[in-house]
Design a protein around this motif. Structure first.
Motif, mmCIF file in Angstrom:
data_model
loop_
_atom_site.group_PDB
_atom_site.id
_atom_site.type_symbol
_atom_site.label_atom_id
_atom_site.label_comp_id
_atom_site.label_asym_id
_atom_site.label_seq_id
_atom_site.Cartn_x
_atom_site.Cartn_y
_atom_site.Cartn_z
ATOM 1 N N GLU A 29 42.370 7.702 -3.670
ATOM 2 C CA GLU A 29 41.939 7.481 -5.342
ATOM 3 C C GLU A 29 42.300 8.794 -5.528
ATOM 4 O O GLU A 29 41.239 9.748 -5.094
ATOM 5 C CB GLU A 29 40.504 6.668 -5.314
ATOM 6 N N GLN A 31 42.911 11.297 -8.354
ATOM 7 C CA GLN A 31 41.497 11.917 -9.170
ATOM 8 C C GLN A 31 41.948 13.417 -10.310
ATOM 9 O O GLN A 31 42.581 14.084 -9.224
ATOM 10 C CB GLN A 31 40.512 11.285 -9.319
ATOM 11 N N LYS A 32 41.893 13.329 -11.343
ATOM 12 C CA LYS A 32 42.173 14.840 -11.641
ATOM 13 C C LYS A 32 40.296 15.662 -11.636
ATOM 14 O O LYS A 32 39.318 15.032 -11.708
ATOM 15 C CB LYS A 32 43.054 15.036 -13.183
ATOM 16 N N LYS A 41 39.995 10.494 -3.365
ATOM 17 C CA LYS A 41 38.556 9.923 -2.452
ATOM 18 C C LYS A 41 38.874 9.511 -1.624
ATOM 19 O O LYS A 41 40.089 8.907 -1.620
ATOM 20 C CB LYS A 41 37.809 9.228 -4.004
ATOM 21 N N TYR A 46 35.130 12.351 -1.051
ATOM 22 C CA TYR A 46 35.485 13.114 -2.025
ATOM 23 C C TYR A 46 36.141 14.367 -0.899
ATOM 24 O O TYR A 46 35.279 15.155 0.207
ATOM 25 C CB TYR A 46 35.126 13.580 -3.720
ATOM 26 N N ARG A 50 34.671 17.908 -7.261
ATOM 27 C CA ARG A 50 36.041 17.115 -8.724
ATOM 28 C C ARG A 50 35.805 17.912 -10.021
ATOM 29 O O ARG A 50 35.905 17.682 -11.111
ATOM 30 C CB ARG A 50 34.870 15.873 -9.057
#
Length: 792
Positions: A29, A31-32, A41, A46, A50
Motif C-alpha cells: 500500500e 502512501q505519501k 505499508k 510501515y 509517515r
C-alpha cells in the motif's frame, strides 16, 4: 525514464540472476508522507516514517561512523532512503553489503526509487532473498580484501519486524564468522606450526586453507574448541578431560600401532602420546582439511609434530594409508593394533572412516591368515618347490600355452561338484570345439566315463591331493598344468606337463634363476580359481563352468566318482552308510545358505562361499565382451555369470571345430633352455650365504641373552647389536629364501610372546625367538638347498 526501466537495465548488467526474480509487488500500500515522499505499508507494517522518511534515514545513518576502508552490513532495504543516505557518506574504499530477506520489498524499491548510483557502485554487494550460507561464503571469499577493517552492522527496524528470525540468525552467523576470523588471524601458534609442517609435511603446508564455516568457542577451562557443520568437535567443558576419557578406553599394553580416526584440535593425540609407551606408532587420519587447518591456527601442535611416533594422514586415500600400514606393521613381530575413533570426526564422515577401517581390518586379517598359512605349510611348500626344480627346468611353461592359443576359444572349466554327474555324458560333444580344462579333483570321474580333458590343473601342495592321480595313466596326456608348489609326486607322474609360478615367496626368488614360467594367481584358494585365472589369461570366450556347484546340491558333496567319495566306499557297512558319511561331512563344516543358481537358497559352507565371492570379484577382470556362463545346472548363484543349461551352452557356443591338440603340441615343442649350470651355481652361492646368516644369528642371539643383564646405558651392547644388524641386513638375497621357513619356525612362539604383559620382557622374549628361529631356518634351508643341488 521511469526508475524501474533504469534499474532493470543496470540489474541486468550487474546482477543478471535478479532480473528473473523481479515481479510486480503484491500487498503493498503506497502512501505519501507529510513531506510528499512515498512510503509503503506491507503486511501491516510501515516500511518508513509517515512524516519524513528522509529525516528518518539520516538518523539511522548517524548510528554508524565508518572510517577509511570500513565495512558496512545493512539488514533490510525498505524503499532505499537509508541505503542512499549511507551510500552518500561512504568513501571509495568502503565496502557496503546490503541484505534483503524479501524479494517483494526489493521489487517495490526498484519500481519506486532510482537506484542507479547504488547499482553501478563497485563497492556495493547486494544479497537479495538468499540463504545466510551464501552471504558467509561471500564474506569468506572476500575476507582477504576486507582484511582487518572494522565492520559495522545496521538494521532497518521495519525489515527486522517483518523478518526478525532471518536477520537475527544471519547476524549471529556473521558475528561468529568475524570472531572466528579474528581469532585465527591473531593466532600465536600458526607460524611455528607451519614452520614445522614445512620440514615434516611440505606437501600438506601447500594445501592448508583459511578455515571456512568454523565457529570458534571457548571451553569452561579456557581452551578453544570449534563447532563445524553443527557438530561440536570437542566438548565445551574440559577438552583435556574429554581426551583422557578417549585414551583411557584404549588397550595399549599389547599394542604396537594405534589408528586414530579424526584429528580434531589434537587434544586426544597429545594425551595418547603422554599415556603410551615410547615405541608405540600412531597414525592419525583426518578427512577434512578445514578442521586440520583450524588446529594449525589455534593450537600449539609442536608436541604432536615433533614426535617421531606420529604420522599424519590428512585427506589421504585409503591406498596411501594401507601403504603406511604395510611398512609399519609386521604381523609376525608386532603385538597388535588398536583403533581410537574421535566420535565427532567420525560422525562428520562415517563412510570415509568406515571404508578405511574395513580396508585396514581386511589387510590385517589377510596378514594373519597368510602368516598362519605360511607357518602351517611353509616347510612343505619349500620342499615341494625345491624337489620340483628338475621338472621346472625340463618342461615348457604355462606361458607357452597362453602364447599359443588364439583369443576367443570357448573354455569349459570342469570342477567336481555334485552336478558334474549329469553333465559328463555331454562333454565328448564339446571335444575339439572347446578347450576342456579340468581341475585335478574331476580327472578320475572324467576318465572313468570315457572323457579325456585337454588339460588338467593341479596346485595343491599337500600329499593327500596325490590320491586324485593314483592309478591314472597320464603318459599320453592329458597334459598336466602344475604350479611349482604342487605336491612333488604329482610332478613326477610320467606325461606332458606345463609348469607355472605362484606368488609364493621362495617361488618368486627362484624365478630369478629358472626364468619366467608364467604366473598363475592362487589367492582364490582353490584349484578351480586357478583354472579360471588360466582361462582368463587365455582370453577364452565364453568361459563356461560345469561342476562348479559351490554348494551341497541335492545333499551331496562331490561327483560320485571323486577320490573322496571313492575312499568312503570301503567304509560302508550297515552302521555307516554313504548317506551318513556325507551327512557328517557336511555337518562338520558350519552350513550356511546362499542364493541358488535358479532362485531360492542352497546350503553350502563358508569356505565354498569364499570361493564364490572370489569368482564374483574376478569375473569383471575378464577381457571386455567376455561371456561367463554357469552351466553347472545346480548349486550357488555366481554373480556375473549367465545361468544356462550345459546342453544349450554347447548348442549355442561350441559348434566350430578348433585344433586344440595341434595348438597344445606346438606349445610343448618350444625348446627348454639349459639353465642347470647357472641354477646349481646360484643355489651353492646362497647356501654359503645361509651359513653366514646362521653364524650372525647365533651371535645376535647370544648378545640378546647377555644384554638383559648388561648395563646397556654404556652403549657397548647397543653398538654391537647395531653392527650385527647391519651385517644381517647385508644378506638380503639369502633372507628371501628364508621367509617361509622362518614363519614356520617362530609363528606359534611369537604369538605366545605377544601375550606377555611387560613390554620389556615381551621384547626380550621376541628377540630370543626371532634370532633362534632365524638360526634354525638358515640351517634347515641350507640343508634343503644342498639336497636339491644333488638331485639336479
Amino acid at each position: 525514464m521511469e526508475p524501474f526501466t533504469t534499474n532493470f537495465k543496470l540489474i541486468q548488467q550487474r546482477y543478471p540472476p535478479l532480473v528473473y526474480l523481479l515481479r510486480k509487488p503484491k500487498d503493498f500500500e503506497i502512501q505519501k508522507s507529510r513531506t510528499g515522499q512515498p512510503t509503503a505499508k506491507y503486511k501491516g507494517i510501515y516500511l518508513h516514517s509517515r512524516y519524513d522518511p528522509q529525516a528518518e534515514a539520516k538518523r539511522m545513518a548517524d548510528q554508524i561512523k565508518p572510517g577509511k576502508g570500513d565495512v558496512i552490513i545493512l539488514y533490510g532495504v525498505g524503499l532505499g532512503y537509508h541505503v542512499k543516505e549511507i551510500l552518500s557518506r561512504l568513501s571509495p574504499d568502503n565496502f557496503f553489503i546490503i541484505i534483503e530477506a524479501d524479494f517483494e520489498i526489493f521489487s517495490a524499491a526498484v519500481s519506486l526509487m532510482d537506484f542507479s548510483d547504488l547499482l553501478v557502485s563497485p563497492q556495493i554487494e547486494l544479497a537479495i532473498s538468499v540463504k545466510p550460507e551464501a552471504i558467509l561464503n561471500w564474506l569468506d571469499k572476500n575476507f582477504e580484501a576486507i582484511g582487518h577493517r572494522q565492520i559495522w552492522t545496521i538494521s532497518h527496524q521495519a525489515s527486522v519486524q517483518l523478518y526478525g528470525d532471518y536477520y537475527r540468525l544471519l547476524n549471529e552467523k556473521i558475528q561468529n564468522f568475524l570472531n572466528t576470523r579474528q581469532k585465527i588471524t591473531g593466532s600465536k601458534f600458526f607460524k611455528s606450526n607451519v614452520a614445522l609442517l614445512k620440514q615434516l609435511y611440505p606437501g600438506l603446508v601447500e594445501r592448508l586453507v583459511t578455515p571456512n564455516g568454523i565457529e570458534i568457542l571457548e571451553s569452561k577451562t579456557g581452551l578453544p574448541t570449534i563447532r563445524y557443520k553443527g557438530i561440536l568437535i570437542h566438548g565445551d567443558d574440559d577438552p583435556i578431560e574429554e581426551a583422557k576419557q578417549v585414551t583411557r578406553s584404549a588397550e595399549l599394553t599389547r599394542t604396537d600401532v594405534v589408528f586414530v580416526y579424526g584429528f580434531g584440535l589434537g587434544y586426544h593425540i597429545e594425551e595418547l602420546l603422554r599415556e603410551s609407551d615410547p615405541d608405540l606408532k600412531i597414525l592419525v587420519v583426518e578427512k577434512d582439511l578445514n578442521i586440520f587447518s583450524a588446529a594449525v591456527h589455534l593450537i600449539d601442535l609442536r608436541p604432536i609434530l615433533l614426535s617421531s611416533r606420529v604420522t599424519l594422514a590428512v585427506t589421504a586415500t585409503s591406498e596411501s594409508i594401507l601403504k603406511w600400514v604395510t611398512v609399519n606393521f609386521q604381523f609376525l613381530k608386532n603385538r597388535g593394533t588398536w583403533t581410537i575413533e574421535h566420535k565427532p570426526s567420525v560422525d562428520l564422515y562415517p563412510e570415509y572412516y568406515q571404508d578405511i577401517g574395513h580396508r585396514i581390518k581386511a589387510y590385517l586379517e589377510n596378514q594373519r591368515l597368510q602368516a598362519a598359512t605360511l607357518a602351517r605349510f611353509g616347510l612343505k611348500w619349500q620342499q615341494n618347490i625345491l624337489t620340483n626344480l628338475p621338472a621346472a627346468i625340463s618342461n615348457p611353461d604355462v606361458k607357452d600355452i597362453i602364447n599359443a592359443f588364439p583369443t576367443g576359444v570357448p573354455i569349459i572349466i570342469i570342477s567336481a561338484g555334485p552336478s558334474l554327474d549329469k553333465n559328463i555324458p555331454l562333454l565328448n560333444k564339446a571335444k575339439g570345439k572347446a578347450l576342456l580344462l579340468a581341475v585335478d579333483t574331476s580327472l578320475r570321474p572324467l576318465l572313468q566315463q570315457g572323457v579325456k580333458p585337454d588339460l588338467v590343473v593341479a596346485v595343491d601342495p599337500q600329499q593327500t591331493n596325490y590320491r586324485y592321480f593314483e592309478g591314472v595313466d597320464l603318459s599320453d596326456g592329458p597334459p598336466l598344468v602344475a604350479g611349482l608348489i604342487t605336491y612333488w609326486e604329482i610332478l613326477n607322474i610320467p606325461g606332458p606337463k606345463f609348469v607355472f609360478s605362484t606368488n609364493h615367496p621362495f617361488n618368486l626368488w627362484v624365478s630369478k634363476y629358472i626364468g619366467d614360467k608364467g604366473f598363475m594367481e592362487t589367492s582364490g584358494g582353490s584349484v578351480a580359481t586357478v583354472a579360471f585365472y588360466l582361462a582368463r589369461a587365455l582370453k577364452g570366450n565364453p568361459i563356461i563352468f560345469i561342476g562348479q556347484d559351490l554348494a551341497y546340491t541335492d545333499g551331496l558333496v562331490y561327483t560320485r566318482d571323486s577320490a573322496l567319495i571313492s575312499s568312503w566306499v570301503d567304509q560302508i557297512n550297515r552302521f555307516n552308510t554313504m548317506e551318513m558319511m556325507i551327512y557328517n561331512y557336511i555337518k562338520e563344516r558350519s552350513v550356511i545358505t546362499v542364493p541358488g543358481i535358479y532362485g531360492g537358497e542352497v546350503e553350502t559352507n563358508r569356505v565354498l562361499n569364499e570361493y564364490r565371492k572370489w569368482f564374483e570379484a574376478e569375473i569383471p577382470g575378464c577381457e571386455p565382451g567376455t561371456v561367463v556362463i554357469n552351466a553347472t545346472g545346480g548349486g550357488a548363484r555366481i554373480g556375473g555369470t549367465i545361468p544356462l543349461s550345459f546342453e544349450e551352452t554347447l548348442e549355442k557356443y561350441c559348434r566350430q571345430p578348433i585344433p586344440i591338440d595341434d595348438i597344445l603340441e606346438r606349445a610343448a615343442l618350444r625348446p627348454v633352455d639349459n639353465i642347470l649350470p647357472k641354477l646349481k651355481s646360484e643355489l651353492n652361492r646362497v647356501a654359503d650365504r645361509l651359513s653366514r646368516v646362521r653364524t650372525l644369528a647365533e651371535k645376535r642371539l647370544a648378545l640378546a641373552r647377555r644384554s638383559r643383564y648388561e648395563d646397556i646405558r654404556k652403549g657397548k651392547s647397543g653398538q654391537r647389536k647395531s653392527h650385527l644388524e647391519q651385517q644381517l641386513n647385508a644378506e638380503q638375497d639369502a633372507f628371501q629364501t628364508l621367509k617361509v621357513l622362518f614363519y614356520s619356525e617362530i609363528f606359534e612362539q611369537m604369538q605366545e610372546a605377544k601375550k606377555i604383559e611387560s613390554r620389556i620382557e615381551a621384547n626380550y622374549q621376541q628377540d630370543l625367538i626371532w634370532y633362534q628361529g632365524l638360526k634354525n631356518a638358515a640351517q634347515i634351508m641350507r640343508r634343503l638347498l644342498l639336497e636339491a643341488i644333488k638331485k639336479l
